[in-house]
Design a protein around this motif. Structure first.
Motif, PDB file in Angstrom:
ATOM      1  N   ASP A 109      10.891  -0.816  -0.432  1.00 33.99           N
ATOM      2  CA  ASP A 109      10.815  -2.266  -0.585  1.00 33.99           C
ATOM      3  C   ASP A 109       9.842  -2.865   0.433  1.00 33.99           C
ATOM      4  O   ASP A 109       9.044  -3.742   0.107  1.00 33.99           O
ATOM      5  CB  ASP A 109      12.199  -2.916  -0.422  1.00 33.99           C
ATOM      6  CG  ASP A 109      13.134  -2.589  -1.579  1.00 33.99           C
ATOM      7  OD1 ASP A 109      12.645  -2.191  -2.663  1.00 33.99           O
ATOM      8  OD2 ASP A 109      14.358  -2.739  -1.399  1.00 33.99           O
ATOM      9  N   VAL A 110       9.916  -2.391   1.674  1.00 35.45           N
ATOM     10  CA  VAL A 110       9.021  -2.893   2.719  1.00 35.45           C
ATOM     11  C   VAL A 110       7.569  -2.582   2.358  1.00 35.45           C
ATOM     12  O   VAL A 110       6.686  -3.445   2.464  1.00 35.45           O
ATOM     13  CB  VAL A 110       9.374  -2.296   4.098  1.00 35.45           C
ATOM     14  CG1 VAL A 110       8.336  -2.675   5.150  1.00 35.45           C
ATOM     15  CG2 VAL A 110      10.765  -2.743   4.527  1.00 35.45           C
ATOM     16  N   ILE A 111       7.316  -1.369   1.906  1.00 40.77           N
ATOM     17  CA  ILE A 111       5.955  -0.972   1.541  1.00 40.77           C
ATOM     18  C   ILE A 111       5.452  -1.801   0.364  1.00 40.77           C
ATOM     19  O   ILE A 111       4.300  -2.275   0.372  1.00 40.77           O
ATOM     20  CB  ILE A 111       5.897   0.542   1.238  1.00 40.77           C
ATOM     21  CG1 ILE A 111       6.148   1.330   2.533  1.00 40.77           C
ATOM     22  CG2 ILE A 111       4.568   0.931   0.603  1.00 40.77           C
ATOM     23  CD1 ILE A 111       6.446   2.795   2.329  1.00 40.77           C
ATOM     24  N   ASP A 112       6.303  -2.027  -0.629  1.00 42.03           N
ATOM     25  CA  ASP A 112       5.903  -2.834  -1.784  1.00 42.03           C
ATOM     26  C   ASP A 112       5.576  -4.266  -1.371  1.00 42.03           C
ATOM     27  O   ASP A 112       4.576  -4.837  -1.813  1.00 42.03           O
ATOM     28  CB  ASP A 112       6.995  -2.829  -2.855  1.00 42.03           C
ATOM     29  CG  ASP A 112       7.142  -1.480  -3.543  1.00 42.03           C
ATOM     30  OD1 ASP A 112       6.213  -0.641  -3.452  1.00 42.03           O
ATOM     31  OD2 ASP A 112       8.195  -1.263  -4.178  1.00 42.03           O
ATOM     32  N   VAL A 113       6.409  -4.861  -0.513  1.00 37.15           N
ATOM     33  CA  VAL A 113       6.157  -6.228  -0.053  1.00 37.15           C
ATOM     34  C   VAL A 113       4.879  -6.272   0.781  1.00 37.15           C
ATOM     35  O   VAL A 113       4.071  -7.191   0.640  1.00 37.15           O
ATOM     36  CB  VAL A 113       7.369  -6.785   0.729  1.00 37.15           C
ATOM     37  CG1 VAL A 113       7.021  -8.103   1.410  1.00 37.15           C
ATOM     38  CG2 VAL A 113       8.562  -6.953  -0.196  1.00 37.15           C
ATOM     39  N   ARG A 115       2.276  -4.397   0.463  1.00 36.30           N
ATOM     40  CA  ARG A 115       1.142  -4.342  -0.472  1.00 36.30           C
ATOM     41  C   ARG A 115       0.901  -5.694  -1.133  1.00 36.30           C
ATOM     42  O   ARG A 115      -0.237  -6.138  -1.260  1.00 36.30           O
ATOM     43  CB  ARG A 115       1.389  -3.280  -1.543  1.00 36.30           C
ATOM     44  CG  ARG A 115       1.148  -1.876  -1.071  1.00 36.30           C
ATOM     45  CD  ARG A 115       1.173  -0.875  -2.225  1.00 36.30           C
ATOM     46  NE  ARG A 115       0.985   0.455  -1.717  1.00 36.30           N
ATOM     47  CZ  ARG A 115       1.897   1.421  -1.791  1.00 36.30           C
ATOM     48  NH1 ARG A 115       3.048   1.205  -2.393  1.00 36.30           N
ATOM     49  NH2 ARG A 115       1.660   2.610  -1.294  1.00 36.30           N
ATOM     50  N   VAL A 116       1.981  -6.361  -1.548  1.00 32.46           N
ATOM     51  CA  VAL A 116       1.848  -7.662  -2.203  1.00 32.46           C
ATOM     52  C   VAL A 116       1.255  -8.689  -1.234  1.00 32.46           C
ATOM     53  O   VAL A 116       0.340  -9.436  -1.587  1.00 32.46           O
ATOM     54  CB  VAL A 116       3.218  -8.139  -2.762  1.00 32.46           C
ATOM     55  CG1 VAL A 116       3.165  -9.598  -3.174  1.00 32.46           C
ATOM     56  CG2 VAL A 116       3.634  -7.265  -3.931  1.00 32.46           C
ATOM     57  N   VAL A 117       1.771  -8.719  -0.014  1.00 33.51           N
ATOM     58  CA  VAL A 117       1.264  -9.666   0.986  1.00 33.51           C
ATOM     59  C   VAL A 117      -0.201  -9.376   1.286  1.00 33.51           C
ATOM     60  O   VAL A 117      -1.032 -10.284   1.372  1.00 33.51           O
ATOM     61  CB  VAL A 117       2.133  -9.621   2.268  1.00 33.51           C
ATOM     62  CG1 VAL A 117       1.484 -10.407   3.402  1.00 33.51           C
ATOM     63  CG2 VAL A 117       3.530 -10.133   1.976  1.00 33.51           C
ATOM     64  N   TRP A 118      -0.532  -8.115   1.427  1.00 36.68           N
ATOM     65  CA  TRP A 118      -1.914  -7.724   1.713  1.00 36.68           C
ATOM     66  C   TRP A 118      -2.840  -8.166   0.585  1.00 36.68           C
ATOM     67  O   TRP A 118      -3.890  -8.748   0.815  1.00 36.68           O
ATOM     68  CB  TRP A 118      -1.992  -6.208   1.886  1.00 36.68           C
ATOM     69  CG  TRP A 118      -3.298  -5.739   2.453  1.00 36.68           C
ATOM     70  CD1 TRP A 118      -4.516  -5.731   1.831  1.00 36.68           C
ATOM     71  CD2 TRP A 118      -3.531  -5.229   3.759  1.00 36.68           C
ATOM     72  NE1 TRP A 118      -5.472  -5.224   2.651  1.00 36.68           N
ATOM     73  CE2 TRP A 118      -4.899  -4.910   3.849  1.00 36.68           C
ATOM     74  CE3 TRP A 118      -2.716  -4.977   4.842  1.00 36.68           C
ATOM     75  CZ2 TRP A 118      -5.460  -4.373   5.000  1.00 36.68           C
ATOM     76  CZ3 TRP A 118      -3.285  -4.431   5.970  1.00 36.68           C
ATOM     77  CH2 TRP A 118      -4.642  -4.144   6.046  1.00 36.68           C
TER      78      TRP A 118
END
Length: 136
Positions: A109-113, A115-118
């Motif tokens: 979840d942290v990695i997905d968020v 990526r989205v923020v980036w």
């Protein structure tokens, strides 16, 4: 250096990409330094429980990106030109991991968020249908 099995459910269809990402992370974080030798393809395959061809594909991806250099007698070593992330960035990443771990947040979840923020900060992210702000 001993590798550990880190194949995530999201990447089970592409273990070579997951191995590539693991080594790329070790190199970018400075945990594997310039000139340091990687395990052989066979060792990596055995330790991670994948086929030698899968590990070889990951090593080829690392070589393609200029992160490692392979020489017959010397094996595969981290390239002298391999970039390491700035210490401030690594420190923030470690703080993020510690905060997420302390609250029991799933790493995927942290990695997905992240990526989205980036992507959103680069103007590449998915925009909400109503044109509003994303919660991140």
């Amino acid at each position: 250096m001993t590798t550990q099995r880190v194949l995530s459910p999201a990447d089970e269809t592409s273990p070579a990409l997951d191995i590539y990402r693991q080594f790329r992370g070790l190199i970018a974080s400075g945990q594997l330094g310039a000139g340091e030798r990687l395990p052989t393809v066979r060792q990596t395959a055995s330790e991670l429980g994948v086929a030698a061809g899968t590990a070889a594909k990951a090593y080829k991806l690392l070589e393609r990106d200029g992160l490692v250099v392979t020489r017959t007698a010397a094996g595969t070593r981290v390239a002298e030109s391999a970039a390491v992330l700035p210490r401030a960035v690594i420190r923030h990443i470690r703080d993020l991991v510690a905060a997420a771990d302390a609250t029991g947040v799933n790493s995927d979840d942290v990695i997905d968020v992240l990526r989205v923020v980036w992507q959103a900060s680069s103007g590449l992210g998915i925009q909400p249908a109503d044109g509003g702000e994303s919660p991140a």
